[in-house]
Motif scaffolding. Structure first.
Motif, PDB file in Angstrom:
ATOM      1  N   UNK A 136      37.817  36.690   9.095  1.00 43.46           N
ATOM      2  CA  UNK A 136      38.560  36.966  10.323  1.00 43.46           C
ATOM      3  C   UNK A 136      40.030  36.596  10.169  1.00 43.46           C
ATOM      4  N   UNK A 137      40.281  35.571   9.382  1.00 44.27           N
ATOM      5  CA  UNK A 137      41.650  35.089   9.206  1.00 44.27           C
ATOM      6  C   UNK A 137      41.570  33.783   8.439  1.00 44.27           C
ATOM      7  N   UNK A 138      42.738  33.252   8.070  1.00 42.18           N
ATOM      8  CA  UNK A 138      42.775  32.026   7.277  1.00 42.18           C
ATOM      9  C   UNK A 138      43.659  31.000   7.974  1.00 42.18           C
ATOM     10  N   UNK A 139      43.184  29.760   7.993  1.00 48.46           N
ATOM     11  CA  UNK A 139      43.997  28.657   8.508  1.00 48.46           C
ATOM     12  C   UNK A 139      44.234  27.716   7.347  1.00 48.46           C
ATOM     13  N   UNK A 140      45.483  27.633   6.878  1.00 45.66           N
ATOM     14  CA  UNK A 140      45.726  26.874   5.660  1.00 45.66           C
ATOM     15  C   UNK A 140      44.991  27.574   4.529  1.00 45.66           C
ATOM     16  N   UNK A 156      32.359  31.484  12.730  1.00 50.64           N
ATOM     17  CA  UNK A 156      32.588  30.203  12.069  1.00 50.64           C
ATOM     18  C   UNK A 156      34.088  29.963  11.983  1.00 50.64           C
ATOM     19  N   UNK A 157      34.532  28.846  12.569  1.00 48.19           N
ATOM     20  CA  UNK A 157      35.965  28.590  12.709  1.00 48.19           C
ATOM     21  C   UNK A 157      36.320  27.215  12.146  1.00 48.19           C
ATOM     22  N   UNK A 170      41.042  36.404  17.217  1.00 48.49           N
ATOM     23  CA  UNK A 170      40.835  37.387  16.146  1.00 48.49           C
ATOM     24  C   UNK A 170      39.349  37.650  15.931  1.00 48.49           C
ATOM     25  N   UNK A 171      38.524  36.597  16.072  1.00 44.74           N
ATOM     26  CA  UNK A 171      37.073  36.784  15.931  1.00 44.74           C
ATOM     27  C   UNK A 171      36.547  37.707  17.026  1.00 44.74           C
ATOM     28  N   UNK A 172      37.148  37.608  18.228  1.00 44.63           N
ATOM     29  CA  UNK A 172      36.692  38.447  19.352  1.00 44.63           C
ATOM     30  C   UNK A 172      36.941  39.928  19.097  1.00 44.63           C
ATOM     31  N   UNK A 173      37.844  40.239  18.178  1.00 49.73           N
ATOM     32  CA  UNK A 173      38.175  41.632  17.875  1.00 49.73           C
ATOM     33  C   UNK A 173      37.222  42.269  16.868  1.00 49.73           C
ATOM     34  N   UNK A 174      36.378  41.459  16.222  1.00 48.51           N
ATOM     35  CA  UNK A 174      35.492  42.036  15.196  1.00 48.51           C
ATOM     36  C   UNK A 174      34.369  42.821  15.862  1.00 48.51           C
ATOM     37  N   UNK A 175      33.807  43.792  15.125  1.00 45.33           N
ATOM     38  CA  UNK A 175      32.813  44.642  15.789  1.00 45.33           C
ATOM     39  C   UNK A 175      31.516  43.915  16.122  1.00 45.33           C
ATOM     40  N   UNK A 176      31.014  42.965  15.296  1.00 44.22           N
ATOM     41  CA  UNK A 176      29.794  42.277  15.733  1.00 44.22           C
ATOM     42  C   UNK A 176      29.986  41.520  17.066  1.00 44.22           C
TER      43      UNK A 176
END
Lengths: 418, 418
Positions: A136-140, A156-157, A170-176
């Protein structure tokens, strides 16, 4: 119509040991609720693999399972590995992801003047994902993931609250996740907030007004000095909710002060702003907490001028003009000194309205005449004043917190009167 | 040697919905840890009967399951009924307990001028217990219970944190809990706290110093601006813990500031007290939070004289003597104004040491030159000063919280220098 069921799993040794209070669970639960998913449980576990794996397996019973933490590069960050085990997926290194994390790590290595080799193992670990997971994206260097397994979507965040909050949208934008949200529907909500009535009196009024009904859940809860009645209902129960609201207003109207979620400090600032009044504080036992709550609100500087924390008696004299004679006659913890502090704050800080608190927060300093928990509040405005004497139970922190809330309610009451 | 396993179950709709942050879970987990029981999970559920019953059933796997909330007189307080169901016990009214709760309720009825009949149903409900339960004490009308079922001891406590904390020690005195405690053994614990080093630098130093060993768990965690290394170990691993401590001191000595759990405000007050120095604060963007943290410590009045929350610029002038010219030339958010605020607080509040904070907490008020998150700190003492410029990430609340912690560390550093 039932809502999708949401579960939150939070991992962190310091959280399960009570050494730090979890902020991600309440955030994620509030988000689920807002999105129309029922938050069914928040589960906090440490880094013990058996406990974390069991919690993730229980997540499989939910429509959506939000997981926080355990994504770092070190040995005790096991969320990805255990999620793969709980969902029966293979683990594999994602080549594109590895390149991305490597790039970040090379910059860090350069800045710290360390060889990249020190980081390589951690990079490989953080680029390892369960089959089917979507990044979904990267933090650090920690990737956030979405994984669909059986009938559950796992989100998973990373554990640091600021990173979690940045990646959640960003997770809310994924299709699942979008597929779960398509089945969600947001309940209607209403809150009635009372001040000065006991929890049992509110519970009784609620029952007399008809109580819960099909599709309408009513919760009574005490928060600070307030009693909240939360009505959560489906659209078809809205007339039942209306009836309940009307019945509560009729029975407890004198105590009802708000029907929205704005904190009392926001209500105070809004009332001042509406009437063009400025505000100041003078605090002894609350030690700055009243000012801190007022200034927690964005834009409070339009109304709030400042405050004096007058802990020592001669600070009460020098900064608030409380007379030595008044202090000697009545003592620093007295209705008279509270009034003088409020008057002094209005004058010295050039404010229209001021509120003062003086009391004994304990554990020391109490006497038979003036025990720990005795607090005097006084608010003074342009055309009147309001005051209160409290005898508060609890420890130092409870007394200070409750006195702070009460001080804000005294100003609110004064502003509502005039 | 493994420790008994502890589980905490917290019930409350507002908690599982994220509307309020649970305080009982961290308290109970910390207590379990202190007593030598391993806190394995904290589970938060609402008042949905299926979820609460499932959580209590999972509690059956533990040696001790501490339960908070759901003991009130109203329909949505279901802990006792569901505990009976989860443990397969019959429910029955306890006659002596009913008489005790009735006496309390009659006094309440009298005070509220209501007929006792209104309370009778609630009294009967609160006096109903699972077979075999032992009453530990009463908070208001809610009884706290201990129940032994299968191999698990349940300790059921009321939800209000002050009542829970009052009754917990009484539960520890019961024989079922004492039997669990006899099997418990407290691990040894050590903490090293660093300020100014990054979490990854500390993790690396930890690995270089030898890392974990059999019987020795090491956790690195960031809290406020501090990085904590927690060492939890069995007696037989104490030399490994010593080696790790020595290695960390050698590698990160310049950042190490404490090896105990005292909050930085306690360290600051203790350092002042030891040297006979008084303390004052001058705050803009933190709005009283620095003063509030200092005064949260019992006995702080021996050191702390008071503070000025100078939100409006003319309050900075009038109460702290910051010159109009300085404000105009450098702006309210500047190193110069922070220094003038500290000097003003020392002079006006007649203190030996003062710390000042000025910054932009946002969300509004930022400019390209002075963005949201820019904060200046300045501490001035009898023989020197210390200052810092910060660029903090996060929202208003995060910026204010982190600036508050940093302000306390600046005073701590100043006191350590001189």
């Amino acid at each position: 119509m039932t809502r999708p069921r949401g579960v939150v799993v939070v991992t962190g040794s310091e959280l399960v040991r009570g050494e730090r209070t979890d902020r991600n669970g309440p955030f994620l639960a509030g988000e689920l609720l807002r999105l129309g998913i029922e938050p069914a449980r928040i589960q906090i576990v440490g880094d013990d693999p058996a406990e974390l794996e069991a919690a993730l397996r229980e997540g499989l019973g939910a429509d959506l399972c939000a997981v926080s933490g355990g994504l770092g590069p070190t040995h005790d960050d096991r969320t990805v590995e255990l999620l793969a085990r709980a969902t029966g997926r293979e683990l594999a290194v994602g080549a594109a992801l590895e390149a991305e994390i490597e790039a970040v790590s090379r910059r860090v290595a350069e800045r710290l003047r360390r060889p990249y080799a020190d980081f390589a193992e951690g990079v490989r670990k953080q680029a390892t994902l369960p089959a089917g997971a979507e990044v979904v994206g990267i933090a650090g260097t920690a990737p956030a993931l979405v994984l669909e397994a059986e009938d559950t979507v796992f989100v998973v965040l990373p554990g640091p609250p600021s990173e979690l909050r940045r990646l959640w949208p960003q997770a809310l934008e994924t299709s699942p996740v979008r597929a779960v949200l398509a089945r969600a529907h947001e309940p209607e909500r209403r809150v009635l907030r009372f001040y000065g009535a006991s929890e049992s009196a509110v519970a009784r009024a609620l029952a007399e007004a008809g109580g819960e009904a099909p599709g309408l859940a009513a919760t009574v809860c005490a928060r600070d000095f307030e009693i909240h009645v939360d009505l959560v209902f489906e659209a078809e129960a809205s007339s039942a909710a209306d009836r309940l609201g009307t019945g509560l207003r009729k029975r407890l109207g004198e105590y009802l002060f708000a029907e929205d979620e704005r904190a009392v400090e926001e209500l105070v600032l809004a009332a001042c702003l509406k009437r063009g009044l400025s505000l100041a504080t003078a605090e002894s036992c609350t030690g700055g907490l009243v000012a801190a709550r007022l200034t927690s609100v964005p834009g409070s500087s339009d109304v709030f001028r400042g405050g004096v924390v007058a802990y020592a008696d001669d600070v009460k004299r020098a900064e608030l003009g409380v007379s030595e004679e008044l202090l000697a006659r009545h003592g620093a913890v007295s209705a008279e000194v509270a009034a003088a502090m409020a008057a002094g704050a209005r004058a010295r800080l050039d404010a229209d309205v001021a509120v003062a608190v003086t009391g004994i927060a304990g554990p020391g300093g109490g006497t038979p005449e003036k025990p720990v928990g005795l607090v005097y509040l006084h608010a003074e405005g342009t055309d009147g004043s309001a005051s209160r004497e409290l005898n508060l139970p609890g420890d130092r922190s409870a007394i200070r917190g409750r006195a702070t809330a009460a001080a804000l309610h005294v100003v609110r009451t004064l502003l509502a009167q005039s």
